[in-house]
Write a protein that holds these residues in place. Structure first.
Motif, PDB file in Angstrom:
ATOM      1  N   LYS A 123       0.832  -1.205   0.000  1.00 32.95           N
ATOM      2  CA  LYS A 123       0.000   0.000   0.000  1.00 32.95           C
ATOM      3  C   LYS A 123       0.865   1.254   0.000  1.00 32.95           C
ATOM      4  CE  LYS A 123      -3.756   2.332   2.446  1.00 32.95           C
ATOM      5  NZ  LYS A 123      -4.706   2.286   3.589  1.00 32.95           N
ATOM      6  N   ASP A 124       1.954   1.241   0.759  1.00 35.19           N
ATOM      7  CA  ASP A 124       2.828   2.416   0.810  1.00 35.19           C
ATOM      8  C   ASP A 124       3.443   2.718  -0.557  1.00 35.19           C
ATOM      9  OD1 ASP A 124       2.308   2.756   3.473  1.00 35.19           O
ATOM     10  OD2 ASP A 124       4.144   1.773   4.172  1.00 35.19           O
ATOM     11  N   GLU A 125       3.862   1.665  -1.278  1.00 34.86           N
ATOM     12  CA  GLU A 125       4.452   1.857  -2.599  1.00 34.86           C
ATOM     13  C   GLU A 125       3.407   2.317  -3.609  1.00 34.86           C
ATOM     14  OE1 GLU A 125       7.668   1.738  -3.687  1.00 34.86           O
ATOM     15  OE2 GLU A 125       8.109   1.669  -1.540  1.00 34.86           O
ATOM     16  N   LEU A 126       2.200   1.782  -3.512  1.00 32.68           N
ATOM     17  CA  LEU A 126       1.135   2.196  -4.428  1.00 32.68           C
ATOM     18  C   LEU A 126       0.727   3.638  -4.154  1.00 32.68           C
ATOM     19  CD1 LEU A 126      -0.735   1.395  -6.720  1.00 32.68           C
ATOM     20  CD2 LEU A 126      -2.335   0.467  -5.041  1.00 32.68           C
ATOM     21  N   GLN A 127       0.785   4.054  -2.886  1.00 34.11           N
ATOM     22  CA  GLN A 127       0.457   5.440  -2.547  1.00 34.11           C
ATOM     23  C   GLN A 127       1.384   6.419  -3.264  1.00 34.11           C
ATOM     24  OE1 GLN A 127      -2.188   6.549  -0.257  1.00 34.11           O
ATOM     25  NE2 GLN A 127      -1.674   8.361  -1.471  1.00 34.11           N
ATOM     26  N   LYS A 128       2.649   6.015  -3.466  1.00 38.71           N
ATOM     27  CA  LYS A 128       3.596   6.866  -4.188  1.00 38.71           C
ATOM     28  C   LYS A 128       3.127   7.117  -5.623  1.00 38.71           C
ATOM     29  CE  LYS A 128       7.623   5.286  -1.525  1.00 38.71           C
ATOM     30  NZ  LYS A 128       8.925   4.572  -1.594  1.00 38.71           N
ATOM     31  N   TRP A 129       2.549   6.074  -6.253  1.00 38.38           N
ATOM     32  CA  TRP A 129       2.049   6.224  -7.620  1.00 38.38           C
ATOM     33  C   TRP A 129       0.826   7.141  -7.655  1.00 38.38           C
ATOM     34  CZ3 TRP A 129       4.323   4.899 -12.045  1.00 38.38           C
ATOM     35  CH2 TRP A 129       5.411   4.007 -11.981  1.00 38.38           C
ATOM     36  N   VAL A 130      -0.037   6.996  -6.673  1.00 39.49           N
ATOM     37  CA  VAL A 130      -1.225   7.848  -6.597  1.00 39.49           C
ATOM     38  C   VAL A 130      -0.812   9.301  -6.397  1.00 39.49           C
ATOM     39  CG1 VAL A 130      -3.260   8.396  -5.200  1.00 39.49           C
ATOM     40  CG2 VAL A 130      -2.737   6.014  -5.770  1.00 39.49           C
ATOM     41  N   ASP A 131       0.130   9.544  -5.492  1.00 47.11           N
ATOM     42  CA  ASP A 131       0.603  10.907  -5.256  1.00 47.11           C
ATOM     43  C   ASP A 131       1.259  11.482  -6.515  1.00 47.11           C
ATOM     44  OD1 ASP A 131      -0.275  10.630  -2.664  1.00 47.11           O
ATOM     45  OD2 ASP A 131       1.710  10.180  -1.835  1.00 47.11           O
ATOM     46  N   TYR A 132       2.042  10.649  -7.206  1.00 53.66           N
ATOM     47  CA  TYR A 132       2.702  11.070  -8.446  1.00 53.66           C
ATOM     48  C   TYR A 132       1.665  11.448  -9.501  1.00 53.66           C
ATOM     49  CZ  TYR A 132       5.480  10.638 -12.765  1.00 53.66           C
ATOM     50  OH  TYR A 132       6.085  10.862 -13.979  1.00 53.66           O
ATOM     51  N   ALA A 133       0.642  10.625  -9.651  1.00 51.64           N
ATOM     52  CA  ALA A 133      -0.387  10.877 -10.662  1.00 51.64           C
ATOM     53  C   ALA A 133      -1.161  12.159 -10.364  1.00 51.64           C
ATOM     54  CB  ALA A 133      -1.337   9.688 -10.750  1.00 51.64           C
ATOM     55  N   ASN A 134      -1.525  12.363  -9.115  1.00 55.00           N
ATOM     56  CA  ASN A 134      -2.254  13.578  -8.749  1.00 55.00           C
ATOM     57  C   ASN A 134      -1.395  14.825  -8.926  1.00 55.00           C
ATOM     58  OD1 ASN A 134      -4.915  12.792  -8.019  1.00 55.00           O
ATOM     59  ND2 ASN A 134      -4.132  11.874  -6.135  1.00 55.00           N
ATOM     60  N   LYS A 135      -0.123  14.719  -8.611  1.00 51.96           N
ATOM     61  CA  LYS A 135       0.783  15.861  -8.746  1.00 51.96           C
ATOM     62  C   LYS A 135       0.982  16.253 -10.202  1.00 51.96           C
ATOM     63  CE  LYS A 135       5.544  17.306  -7.793  1.00 51.96           C
ATOM     64  NZ  LYS A 135       6.854  16.925  -7.195  1.00 51.96           N
ATOM     65  N   ASN A 136       1.041  15.258 -11.100  1.00 50.75           N
ATOM     66  CA  ASN A 136       1.385  15.506 -12.503  1.00 50.75           C
ATOM     67  C   ASN A 136       0.194  15.438 -13.458  1.00 50.75           C
ATOM     68  OD1 ASN A 136       4.510  15.642 -12.534  1.00 50.75           O
ATOM     69  ND2 ASN A 136       4.085  13.820 -11.294  1.00 50.75           N
ATOM     70  N   GLY A 137      -1.004  15.205 -12.936  1.00 53.28           N
ATOM     71  CA  GLY A 137      -2.182  15.168 -13.792  1.00 53.28           C
ATOM     72  C   GLY A 137      -2.312  13.907 -14.615  1.00 53.28           C
ATOM     73  N   CYS A 138      -1.686  12.815 -14.185  1.00 51.12           N
ATOM     74  CA  CYS A 138      -1.760  11.537 -14.903  1.00 51.12           C
ATOM     75  C   CYS A 138      -3.038  10.785 -14.511  1.00 51.12           C
ATOM     76  CB  CYS A 138      -0.557  10.654 -14.572  1.00 51.12           C
ATOM     77  SG  CYS A 138       1.047  11.461 -14.645  1.00 51.12           S
ATOM     78  N   VAL A 139      -3.399   9.826 -15.340  1.00 47.74           N
ATOM     79  CA  VAL A 139      -4.486   8.903 -15.022  1.00 47.74           C
ATOM     80  C   VAL A 139      -3.892   7.501 -14.925  1.00 47.74           C
ATOM     81  CG1 VAL A 139      -6.643   7.850 -15.801  1.00 47.74           C
ATOM     82  CG2 VAL A 139      -6.263  10.299 -16.139  1.00 47.74           C
ATOM     83  N   ILE A 140      -4.141   6.826 -13.814  1.00 47.17           N
ATOM     84  CA  ILE A 140      -3.677   5.460 -13.622  1.00 47.17           C
ATOM     85  C   ILE A 140      -4.776   4.494 -14.029  1.00 47.17           C
ATOM     86  CG2 ILE A 140      -2.921   3.728 -11.943  1.00 47.17           C
ATOM     87  CD1 ILE A 140      -1.827   6.005 -10.222  1.00 47.17           C
TER      88      ILE A 140
END
Length: 279
Positions: A71-88
């Motif tokens: 969960k901690d590693e996946l949270q990094k991807w979520v934070d990255y996507a929100n910061k950069n406007g990406c869609v996962i």
């Protein structure tokens, strides 16, 4: 439809190898795709890309490596996507096979995921619906890009181009969530994961370098004696009458690896492992 141009990012050695644009003969991959190699050195987990993509495809638990993300590693991807406007685009087809508590069953367990993630679910892996063709897509209403609600966009597309799953298939899907259905699925998943543990543990004892088999029904092993994945395929078929999947079929970083699955009877799995160990 959301961003133009679209630069998707795919995990190499994943379900999707990533094909778009022109094939680059020097790099041996396709233009317009940011590849995230999953190697032994990084635990078969992708690393955040230096280039910012529009779409990010993640599959966990993973096919073919059997790796899972905490969960901690996946949270990094979520934070990255929100910061950069990406869609996962989060493929959770093997969610039912998760056994470890720190591995999330859904990306929406992560804070902020509803504003950046689409989750895909399938009945194929948990309920054996591979030929029945049933699944669902979760697109939160909070997911908006360039002022466009992706939920509304998907609902419009789905409402005009898809007539829905057949009623008999819907009833089968409904049965999956009944008390009897959930109990039967738990038993079935447990059966296959027993096979996975057998394959993983016995091959490790025999000296193979193996991973997976804990949160996914796949075992990812390094081919012995520096064989290519296709050489090992031929060797295994000829000498042990065992069939698996060459890693090179999943992308360039799958070369030198081989995938075995737990989708078989326990008796046949035991025979296959005994044959491999006797080589």
């Amino acid at each position: 439809a959301v961003c133009d141009p679209v630069y998707p990012v795919y995990v190499d050695t994943n379900v999707m190898a990533g094909r778009t644009g022109e094939y680059n003969t020097v790099r041996e991959n396709f233009d317009g795709v940011i590849y995230m190699p999953c190697r032994k050195e990084n635990g078969f987990l992708p690393e955040l890309p230096s280039e910012v993509p529009d779409l990010i495809y993640l599959c966990f638990p993973n096919n073919p490596t059997g790796s899972a993300i905490t969960k901690d590693e996946l949270q990094k991807w979520v934070d990255y996507a929100n910061k950069n406007g990406c869609v996962i685009i989060y493929d959770a087809a093997y969610e039912a096979y998760i056994s470890e508590e720190n591995v999330p069953h859904s990306i929406y367990e992560c804070e902020g995921a509803r504003t950046c993630a689409i989750e895909l679910r399938s009945f194929s892996k948990n309920a054996g619906f591979t030929g029945v063709r049933l699944g669902f897509t979760v697109i939160p209403k909070e997911l908006v890009r360039d002022g466009v609600s992706l939920h509304s966009l998907w609902a419009r597309r789905h409402g005009t181009k898809f007539n829905g799953a057949p009623y008999i298939v819907q009833k089968a899907g409904e049965a999956v969530y009944s008390e009897a259905g959930k109990a039967q699925l738990k038993d079935q998943v447990g059966y296959y994961m027993r096979n996975a543990k057998l394959i993983h543990d016995e091959l490790a004892k025999a000296g193979f370098s193996v991973s997976g088999g804990v949160n996914a029904p796949y075992i990812w092993l390094e081919t012995p004696d520096k064989m290519t994945s296709w050489e090992f395929f031929d060797y295994l078929l000829k000498n042990a009458n065992v069939v698996g999947t060459p890693g090179s079929g999943f992308g360039s970083h799958g070369e030198g690896y081989f995938r075995l699955t737990a989708f078989g009877t326990y008796e046949n799995t035991l025979k296959a492992i005994d044959r491999i160990k006797s080589l």
